[in-house]
Design an enzyme around this catalytic site. Structure first.
Site, PDB file in Angstrom:
ATOM      1  N   CYS A   1       0.807  -1.218   0.000  1.00  0.00           N
ATOM      2  CA  CYS A   1       0.000   0.000   0.000  1.00  0.00           C
ATOM      3  C   CYS A   1       0.840   1.268   0.000  1.00  0.00           C
ATOM      4  CB  CYS A   1      -0.935   0.016   1.204  1.00  0.00           C
ATOM      5  SG  CYS A   1      -0.089   0.032   2.802  1.00  0.00           S
TER       6      CYS A   1
ATOM      7  N   GLU B   1      -6.962  -6.045  -0.694  1.00  0.00           N
ATOM      8  CA  GLU B   1      -7.010  -5.061   0.389  1.00  0.00           C
ATOM      9  C   GLU B   1      -5.953  -4.009   0.177  1.00  0.00           C
ATOM     10  OE1 GLU B   1      -5.085  -3.484   4.028  1.00  0.00           O
ATOM     11  OE2 GLU B   1      -4.308  -5.084   2.741  1.00  0.00           O
TER      12      GLU B   1
ATOM     13  N   ARG C   1      -8.804   2.758  11.702  1.00  0.00           N
ATOM     14  CA  ARG C   1      -7.961   2.201  10.633  1.00  0.00           C
ATOM     15  C   ARG C   1      -8.861   1.876   9.445  1.00  0.00           C
ATOM     16  NH1 ARG C   1      -2.987  -0.180  11.304  1.00  0.00           N
ATOM     17  NH2 ARG C   1      -2.177  -1.396   9.558  1.00  0.00           N
TER      18      ARG C   1
ATOM     19  N   ARG D   1      -9.581   0.852   5.602  1.00  0.00           N
ATOM     20  CA  ARG D   1      -8.989   0.125   4.487  1.00  0.00           C
ATOM     21  C   ARG D   1     -10.063  -0.143   3.433  1.00  0.00           C
ATOM     22  NH1 ARG D   1      -5.165   1.737   6.608  1.00  0.00           N
ATOM     23  NH2 ARG D   1      -3.229   0.667   7.175  1.00  0.00           N
TER      24      ARG D   1
END
Length: 408
Positions: free
Chosen positions: A131, A178, A222, A224
Protein backbone atom coordinates in the site's frame (compact mmCIF):
# COMPACT_ATOMS: atom_id res chain seq x y z
CA UNK A 1 -3.08 -51.35 6.20
CA UNK A 2 0.08 -50.10 7.94
CA UNK A 3 -0.20 -46.62 9.50
CA UNK A 4 2.77 -45.50 7.41
CA UNK A 5 1.03 -46.53 4.18
CA UNK A 6 -2.23 -44.90 5.22
CA UNK A 7 -0.57 -41.58 6.03
CA UNK A 8 1.58 -41.73 2.89
CA UNK A 9 -1.51 -42.06 0.72
CA UNK A 10 -3.41 -39.37 2.60
CA UNK A 11 -0.41 -37.09 2.09
CA UNK A 12 -0.57 -37.78 -1.65
CA UNK A 13 2.92 -39.27 -1.82
CA UNK A 14 4.17 -42.33 -3.66
CA UNK A 15 7.19 -44.39 -2.54
CA UNK A 16 9.57 -42.42 -4.73
CA UNK A 17 8.35 -39.13 -3.23
CA UNK A 18 9.09 -40.45 0.25
CA UNK A 19 12.52 -41.67 -0.76
CA UNK A 20 13.48 -38.35 -2.35
CA UNK A 21 11.81 -36.14 0.25
CA UNK A 22 13.39 -37.80 3.27
CA UNK A 23 16.65 -38.60 1.49
CA UNK A 24 16.55 -42.34 2.24
CA UNK A 25 17.00 -45.31 -0.06
CA UNK A 26 14.12 -46.89 -1.94
CA UNK A 27 14.91 -50.13 -0.13
CA UNK A 28 14.47 -48.40 3.24
CA UNK A 29 11.07 -47.05 2.20
CA UNK A 30 9.99 -50.52 1.08
CA UNK A 31 10.83 -51.87 4.54
CA UNK A 32 8.67 -49.16 6.15
CA UNK A 33 5.88 -49.93 3.73
CA UNK A 34 6.03 -53.66 4.55
CA UNK A 35 6.14 -52.99 8.29
CA UNK A 36 9.55 -54.64 8.58
CA UNK A 37 11.16 -51.67 10.35
CA UNK A 38 9.91 -48.92 12.67
CA UNK A 39 9.38 -45.62 10.86
CA UNK A 40 11.29 -42.72 12.46
CA UNK A 41 9.17 -40.29 14.45
CA UNK A 42 10.23 -37.32 12.33
CA UNK A 43 8.96 -39.07 9.19
CA UNK A 44 5.61 -39.98 10.75
CA UNK A 45 5.11 -36.47 12.08
CA UNK A 46 5.86 -34.95 8.68
CA UNK A 47 3.43 -37.35 6.98
CA UNK A 48 0.75 -36.53 9.56
CA UNK A 49 1.19 -32.81 8.88
CA UNK A 50 1.01 -33.33 5.13
CA UNK A 51 -2.03 -35.59 5.43
CA UNK A 52 -3.78 -32.94 7.51
CA UNK A 53 -2.82 -30.26 5.02
CA UNK A 54 -4.09 -32.29 2.08
CA UNK A 55 -7.40 -33.06 3.78
CA UNK A 56 -10.03 -32.06 1.22
CA UNK A 57 -12.74 -31.52 3.82
CA UNK A 58 -12.16 -27.75 3.71
CA UNK A 59 -14.89 -25.75 2.06
CA UNK A 60 -12.64 -23.97 -0.46
CA UNK A 61 -8.98 -23.39 -1.27
CA UNK A 62 -7.17 -20.06 -1.41
CA UNK A 63 -3.75 -18.57 -2.00
CA UNK A 64 -2.21 -15.92 0.25
CA UNK A 65 -0.17 -13.31 -1.66
CA UNK A 66 1.87 -10.55 0.00
CA UNK A 67 0.97 -12.56 3.05
CA UNK A 68 2.79 -10.57 5.72
CA UNK A 69 2.20 -12.36 9.02
CA UNK A 70 -0.99 -14.10 7.89
CA UNK A 71 -3.82 -11.83 9.00
CA UNK A 72 -5.89 -12.47 5.87
CA UNK A 73 -5.13 -16.17 6.02
CA UNK A 74 -6.39 -16.33 9.61
CA UNK A 75 -9.67 -14.71 8.55
CA UNK A 76 -10.28 -17.03 5.59
CA UNK A 77 -9.28 -20.17 7.46
CA UNK A 78 -11.80 -19.26 10.15
CA UNK A 79 -14.46 -19.42 7.44
CA UNK A 80 -13.61 -22.82 6.01
CA UNK A 81 -10.78 -22.00 3.63
CA UNK A 82 -7.60 -24.03 3.16
CA UNK A 83 -4.45 -22.19 2.14
CA UNK A 84 -2.58 -23.98 -0.66
CA UNK A 85 0.09 -21.38 -1.46
CA UNK A 86 1.81 -18.49 0.29
CA UNK A 87 4.02 -15.72 -1.04
CA UNK A 88 5.94 -13.24 1.14
CA UNK A 89 9.38 -11.78 0.48
CA UNK A 90 10.28 -10.27 3.87
CA UNK A 91 12.36 -12.79 5.83
CA UNK A 92 11.22 -11.53 9.23
CA UNK A 93 7.55 -11.67 8.26
CA UNK A 94 8.17 -15.21 7.04
CA UNK A 95 9.57 -16.12 10.48
CA UNK A 96 6.37 -14.97 12.17
CA UNK A 97 4.17 -16.58 9.51
CA UNK A 98 5.94 -19.91 9.79
CA UNK A 99 5.78 -19.83 13.58
CA UNK A 100 1.99 -19.56 13.41
CA UNK A 101 1.09 -21.48 10.23
CA UNK A 102 3.04 -24.72 9.85
CA UNK A 103 2.28 -26.06 6.37
CA UNK A 104 5.30 -28.29 5.75
CA UNK A 105 5.87 -26.39 2.55
CA UNK A 106 8.10 -23.40 1.78
CA UNK A 107 6.85 -19.84 1.51
CA UNK A 108 7.44 -18.49 -1.98
CA UNK A 109 9.46 -15.28 -2.11
CA UNK A 110 9.28 -12.47 -4.67
CA UNK A 111 6.02 -13.00 -6.56
CA UNK A 112 7.42 -11.17 -9.61
CA UNK A 113 9.81 -14.11 -10.11
CA UNK A 114 7.09 -16.78 -9.87
CA UNK A 115 5.41 -18.03 -13.04
CA UNK A 116 1.63 -18.29 -12.76
CA UNK A 117 1.65 -21.97 -13.70
CA UNK A 118 3.92 -22.69 -10.71
CA UNK A 119 1.07 -21.69 -8.39
CA UNK A 120 -1.49 -24.42 -7.58
CA UNK A 121 -5.10 -24.13 -8.64
CA UNK A 122 -7.30 -22.38 -6.10
CA UNK A 123 -10.84 -21.13 -5.60
CA UNK A 124 -10.03 -17.77 -4.05
CA UNK A 125 -7.07 -15.40 -4.36
CA UNK A 126 -6.44 -13.08 -1.43
CA UNK A 127 -3.84 -10.33 -1.50
CA UNK A 128 -2.96 -7.27 0.50
CA UNK A 129 -0.74 -5.85 -2.23
CA UNK A 130 1.73 -3.21 -0.96
CA UNK A 131 0.00 0.00 0.00
CA UNK A 132 2.96 2.40 0.38
CA UNK A 133 2.75 3.66 -3.23
CA UNK A 134 -0.85 4.76 -2.59
CA UNK A 135 -1.02 5.70 1.11
CA UNK A 136 -1.00 9.36 2.21
CA UNK A 137 2.13 8.82 4.29
CA UNK A 138 3.78 6.75 1.57
CA UNK A 139 3.11 9.33 -1.16
CA UNK A 140 4.41 12.16 1.06
CA UNK A 141 7.59 10.26 1.80
CA UNK A 142 8.20 9.37 -1.84
CA UNK A 143 7.59 12.99 -2.90
CA UNK A 144 10.09 14.17 -0.28
CA UNK A 145 12.65 11.71 -1.62
CA UNK A 146 11.91 12.65 -5.23
CA UNK A 147 10.63 9.15 -5.97
CA UNK A 148 7.67 8.02 -8.03
CA UNK A 149 4.50 6.73 -6.41
CA UNK A 150 1.40 4.83 -7.50
CA UNK A 151 1.85 2.67 -10.60
CA UNK A 152 4.93 4.70 -11.50
CA UNK A 153 6.68 3.08 -8.52
CA UNK A 154 8.28 0.17 -10.34
CA UNK A 155 9.18 -1.72 -7.16
CA UNK A 156 5.80 -1.75 -5.43
CA UNK A 157 3.09 -0.01 -7.42
CA UNK A 158 3.13 -2.48 -10.29
CA UNK A 159 2.72 -5.53 -8.04
CA UNK A 160 -1.01 -5.19 -8.61
CA UNK A 161 -0.41 -6.41 -12.16
CA UNK A 162 1.31 -9.53 -10.83
CA UNK A 163 -1.94 -10.25 -9.00
CA UNK A 164 -3.77 -9.77 -12.29
CA UNK A 165 -1.57 -12.16 -14.28
CA UNK A 166 -2.21 -14.87 -11.67
CA UNK A 167 -5.95 -14.23 -11.79
CA UNK A 168 -5.86 -14.33 -15.59
CA UNK A 169 -4.05 -17.68 -15.62
CA UNK A 170 -6.00 -19.49 -12.88
CA UNK A 171 -9.42 -17.81 -13.17
CA UNK A 172 -10.37 -18.44 -9.52
CA UNK A 173 -14.03 -18.25 -8.56
CA UNK A 174 -13.33 -15.16 -6.45
CA UNK A 175 -10.69 -12.82 -5.13
CA UNK A 176 -10.36 -10.39 -2.24
CA UNK A 177 -7.87 -7.52 -2.38
CA UNK A 178 -7.01 -5.06 0.39
CA UNK A 179 -5.33 -1.67 0.40
CA UNK A 180 -5.37 1.75 2.02
CA UNK A 181 -8.41 4.00 1.71
CA UNK A 182 -6.33 6.50 -0.28
CA UNK A 183 -6.16 4.04 -3.17
CA UNK A 184 -9.51 5.42 -4.38
CA UNK A 185 -8.36 9.03 -4.48
CA UNK A 186 -4.74 8.54 -5.53
CA UNK A 187 -3.81 10.56 -8.64
CA UNK A 188 -7.32 12.09 -8.72
CA UNK A 189 -8.94 8.67 -9.01
CA UNK A 190 -6.95 7.59 -12.08
CA UNK A 191 -5.12 4.80 -10.23
CA UNK A 192 -8.32 3.20 -9.00
CA UNK A 193 -9.91 3.56 -12.43
CA UNK A 194 -7.06 1.50 -13.91
CA UNK A 195 -7.56 -1.14 -11.21
CA UNK A 196 -11.32 -1.29 -11.81
CA UNK A 197 -10.99 -1.43 -15.60
CA UNK A 198 -8.36 -4.17 -15.40
CA UNK A 199 -10.36 -6.37 -13.03
CA UNK A 200 -13.72 -5.91 -14.73
CA UNK A 201 -13.06 -5.27 -18.41
CA UNK A 202 -9.83 -7.22 -18.96
CA UNK A 203 -10.29 -10.08 -16.50
CA UNK A 204 -14.10 -10.25 -16.58
CA UNK A 205 -14.86 -10.13 -12.85
CA UNK A 206 -17.71 -8.27 -11.21
CA UNK A 207 -16.24 -6.28 -8.35
CA UNK A 208 -17.65 -4.76 -5.18
CA UNK A 209 -15.72 -2.29 -3.03
CA UNK A 210 -16.13 -0.90 0.46
CA UNK A 211 -14.03 1.13 2.87
CA UNK A 212 -14.24 -0.41 6.34
CA UNK A 213 -12.95 1.12 9.57
CA UNK A 214 -11.45 -1.30 12.10
CA UNK A 215 -13.08 0.90 14.77
CA UNK A 216 -16.19 -1.27 14.32
CA UNK A 217 -14.28 -4.17 15.89
CA UNK A 218 -11.16 -2.82 17.59
CA UNK A 219 -10.12 0.30 19.51
CA UNK A 220 -8.28 1.68 16.48
CA UNK A 221 -9.25 4.07 13.68
CA UNK A 222 -7.96 2.20 10.63
CA UNK A 223 -9.73 2.56 7.28
CA UNK A 224 -8.99 0.12 4.49
CA UNK A 225 -10.57 -0.45 1.10
CA UNK A 226 -11.73 -3.99 0.36
CA UNK A 227 -12.17 -5.13 -3.26
CA UNK A 228 -14.11 -8.36 -3.76
CA UNK A 229 -14.51 -9.90 -7.20
CA UNK A 230 -16.49 -12.89 -8.48
CA UNK A 231 -15.87 -14.53 -11.83
CA UNK A 232 -19.48 -15.54 -12.45
CA UNK A 233 -22.74 -13.78 -11.75
CA UNK A 234 -23.57 -13.56 -8.05
CA UNK A 235 -25.70 -11.46 -5.77
CA UNK A 236 -22.80 -10.67 -3.44
CA UNK A 237 -23.12 -7.14 -2.08
CA UNK A 238 -21.48 -5.17 0.69
CA UNK A 239 -24.93 -3.79 1.45
CA UNK A 240 -25.51 -7.11 3.24
CA UNK A 241 -22.58 -6.45 5.56
CA UNK A 242 -23.72 -5.79 9.12
CA UNK A 243 -21.11 -3.96 11.18
CA UNK A 244 -21.11 -3.33 14.93
CA UNK A 245 -21.30 0.33 16.05
CA UNK A 246 -17.99 2.17 15.91
CA UNK A 247 -15.98 2.88 19.01
CA UNK A 248 -17.69 0.58 21.48
CA UNK A 249 -14.47 -1.35 22.19
CA UNK A 250 -11.88 0.68 24.07
CA UNK A 251 -8.18 0.35 24.75
CA UNK A 252 -8.83 -1.49 28.03
CA UNK A 253 -9.42 -4.55 25.81
CA UNK A 254 -5.84 -4.22 24.55
CA UNK A 255 -3.68 -2.81 27.34
CA UNK A 256 -1.90 -5.01 29.84
CA UNK A 257 -3.95 -4.88 33.08
CA UNK A 258 -0.80 -4.94 35.26
CA UNK A 259 -2.80 -6.30 38.21
CA UNK A 260 -1.74 -9.93 38.27
CA UNK A 261 -4.70 -11.14 36.22
CA UNK A 262 -2.41 -11.72 33.26
CA UNK A 263 0.69 -13.91 33.35
CA UNK A 264 3.96 -12.11 32.50
CA UNK A 265 5.16 -12.68 28.95
CA UNK A 266 8.79 -12.64 27.93
CA UNK A 267 10.28 -9.19 28.23
CA UNK A 268 6.97 -7.41 27.57
CA UNK A 269 5.64 -7.73 31.12
CA UNK A 270 7.42 -8.70 34.30
CA UNK A 271 6.87 -9.84 37.87
CA UNK A 272 3.83 -11.28 39.65
CA UNK A 273 1.62 -8.36 38.58
CA UNK A 274 2.63 -8.62 34.91
CA UNK A 275 3.80 -4.99 34.95
CA UNK A 276 4.89 -3.50 31.63
CA UNK A 277 8.66 -3.46 31.26
CA UNK A 278 10.16 -0.03 31.91
CA UNK A 279 11.99 -0.29 28.57
CA UNK A 280 8.75 0.79 26.86
CA UNK A 281 8.59 4.09 28.80
CA UNK A 282 9.80 7.08 26.76
CA UNK A 283 13.04 8.68 27.86
CA UNK A 284 12.99 12.28 29.06
CA UNK A 285 14.86 13.30 25.89
CA UNK A 286 12.41 11.65 23.48
CA UNK A 287 9.34 12.77 25.41
CA UNK A 288 10.65 16.34 25.47
CA UNK A 289 11.35 16.25 21.75
CA UNK A 290 7.84 15.00 20.92
CA UNK A 291 6.20 17.68 23.08
CA UNK A 292 8.27 20.45 21.48
CA UNK A 293 7.58 19.08 18.00
CA UNK A 294 3.83 19.03 18.65
CA UNK A 295 3.88 22.55 20.13
CA UNK A 296 5.78 23.91 17.12
CA UNK A 297 3.28 22.49 14.64
CA UNK A 298 0.30 23.55 16.75
CA UNK A 299 1.58 27.13 16.64
CA UNK A 300 1.62 26.89 12.83
CA UNK A 301 -1.93 25.55 12.78
CA UNK A 302 -0.87 22.04 11.80
CA UNK A 303 -2.24 18.85 13.34
CA UNK A 304 1.06 16.99 13.60
CA UNK A 305 1.96 15.55 16.97
CA UNK A 306 1.78 12.62 19.30
CA UNK A 307 -1.38 10.76 20.30
CA UNK A 308 -2.09 9.80 23.92
CA UNK A 309 -4.45 6.97 24.86
CA UNK A 310 -5.78 5.58 28.10
CA UNK A 311 -8.01 2.60 28.85
CA UNK A 312 -11.14 4.48 27.68
CA UNK A 313 -9.66 5.65 24.36
CA UNK A 314 -9.71 4.60 20.73
CA UNK A 315 -6.29 4.90 19.12
CA UNK A 316 -5.00 6.38 15.92
CA UNK A 317 -3.86 4.05 13.12
CA UNK A 318 -0.93 1.83 14.06
CA UNK A 319 1.70 2.27 11.36
CA UNK A 320 4.83 0.37 10.37
CA UNK A 321 6.92 3.32 11.61
CA UNK A 322 5.73 2.79 15.19
CA UNK A 323 9.12 1.33 16.13
CA UNK A 324 10.77 4.74 15.62
CA UNK A 325 9.18 6.69 18.48
CA UNK A 326 5.69 5.28 19.04
CA UNK A 327 4.33 8.80 18.81
CA UNK A 328 0.98 7.99 17.19
CA UNK A 329 -0.11 5.81 20.12
CA UNK A 330 1.42 6.60 23.51
CA UNK A 331 -0.08 5.18 26.69
CA UNK A 332 -0.84 7.61 29.53
CA UNK A 333 0.82 6.56 32.80
CA UNK A 334 -0.36 9.31 35.11
CA UNK A 335 0.20 13.05 35.58
CA UNK A 336 3.86 13.91 35.60
CA UNK A 337 4.88 10.51 34.24
CA UNK A 338 6.39 9.92 30.83
CA UNK A 339 4.05 7.89 28.58
CA UNK A 340 5.06 4.55 27.12
CA UNK A 341 4.86 2.72 23.85
CA UNK A 342 2.54 -0.21 23.33
CA UNK A 343 4.23 -3.56 23.76
CA UNK A 344 4.29 -5.84 20.70
CA UNK A 345 1.64 -8.01 22.39
CA UNK A 346 -0.62 -4.98 22.77
CA UNK A 347 -0.02 -4.19 19.08
CA UNK A 348 -1.05 -7.75 18.21
CA UNK A 349 -4.27 -7.31 20.20
CA UNK A 350 -4.90 -3.95 18.56
CA UNK A 351 -4.83 -5.73 15.18
CA UNK A 352 -7.18 -8.49 16.35
CA UNK A 353 -4.66 -11.30 16.89
CA UNK A 354 -5.25 -13.57 19.88
CA UNK A 355 -2.71 -13.98 22.66
CA UNK A 356 -1.87 -17.42 21.27
CA UNK A 357 -0.32 -15.72 18.22
CA UNK A 358 3.45 -16.23 18.43
CA UNK A 359 5.83 -13.27 18.10
CA UNK A 360 9.27 -14.80 17.39
CA UNK A 361 10.99 -11.61 16.17
CA UNK A 362 12.57 -8.53 17.73
CA UNK A 363 10.41 -5.64 18.96
CA UNK A 364 11.46 -3.52 15.98
CA UNK A 365 10.37 -6.17 13.48
CA UNK A 366 7.18 -6.91 15.45
CA UNK A 367 6.15 -3.25 15.36
CA UNK A 368 6.73 -3.15 11.59
CA UNK A 369 4.78 -6.36 11.08
CA UNK A 370 1.71 -5.41 13.08
CA UNK A 371 1.74 -1.92 11.59
CA UNK A 372 1.70 -3.46 8.11
CA UNK A 373 -0.87 -6.12 8.98
CA UNK A 374 -4.62 -6.15 8.48
CA UNK A 375 -7.18 -5.86 11.25
CA UNK A 376 -8.17 -9.52 11.43
CA UNK A 377 -11.82 -9.12 12.59
CA UNK A 378 -12.59 -6.85 9.64
CA UNK A 379 -11.55 -9.50 7.15
CA UNK A 380 -13.11 -12.30 9.13
CA UNK A 381 -16.42 -10.51 8.54
CA UNK A 382 -15.63 -10.03 4.84
CA UNK A 383 -14.73 -13.72 4.46
CA UNK A 384 -17.92 -14.68 6.27
CA UNK A 385 -19.92 -12.54 3.82
CA UNK A 386 -18.11 -14.07 0.83
CA UNK A 387 -18.34 -17.69 1.95
CA UNK A 388 -21.89 -18.61 0.81
CA UNK A 389 -21.25 -17.03 -2.58
CA UNK A 390 -17.97 -18.92 -2.95
CA UNK A 391 -19.74 -22.17 -2.08
CA UNK A 392 -22.57 -21.43 -4.52
CA UNK A 393 -19.99 -20.83 -7.26
CA UNK A 394 -18.25 -24.11 -6.47
CA UNK A 395 -21.54 -26.01 -6.44
CA UNK A 396 -22.51 -24.54 -9.78
CA UNK A 397 -19.16 -25.51 -11.28
CA UNK A 398 -19.45 -29.05 -9.90
CA UNK A 399 -22.94 -29.48 -11.38
CA UNK A 400 -21.74 -28.20 -14.76
CA UNK A 401 -18.87 -30.70 -14.76
CA UNK A 402 -21.25 -33.55 -13.90
CA UNK A 403 -23.60 -32.61 -16.72
CA UNK A 404 -20.67 -32.40 -19.13
CA UNK A 405 -19.49 -35.89 -18.16
CA UNK A 406 -22.96 -37.34 -18.61
CA UNK A 407 -23.48 -35.78 -22.01
CA UNK A 408 -20.02 -36.37 -23.45
Amino acid sequence: MQQFTLLRKKAGLNLEHVSDGFEVSANQVMKWEAGQEIVPTRVMQSLQNLAKFNDSSSAFTFIDLFAGIGGLRQAFEANGGRCVYTSEWNKYACQTYEANFRDNRPIAGDITEVEADEIPDHNVLIAGFPCQPFSIAGVSKKNALGREHGFADKTQGTLFFDVCRIIKHHKPEAFMLENVKNLQSHDKGKTFQVIQDTLENELGYKINTKVIDAKHFLPQHRERIVIVGFRDKTNFSFSDLVLPPKGEIKMNAVLHPENGSESPEGHYTLGPDGAVNEKYVLSDKLWGYLQNYAAKHKAKGNGFGFGIVDKDSVSRTLSARYYKDGSEILVFRGDGENPRRLTPRECARLMGFSDSFKIPVSDTQAYKQFGNSVAVPVFNTVAELMRPHIMAALQGEFESQQIERLTS
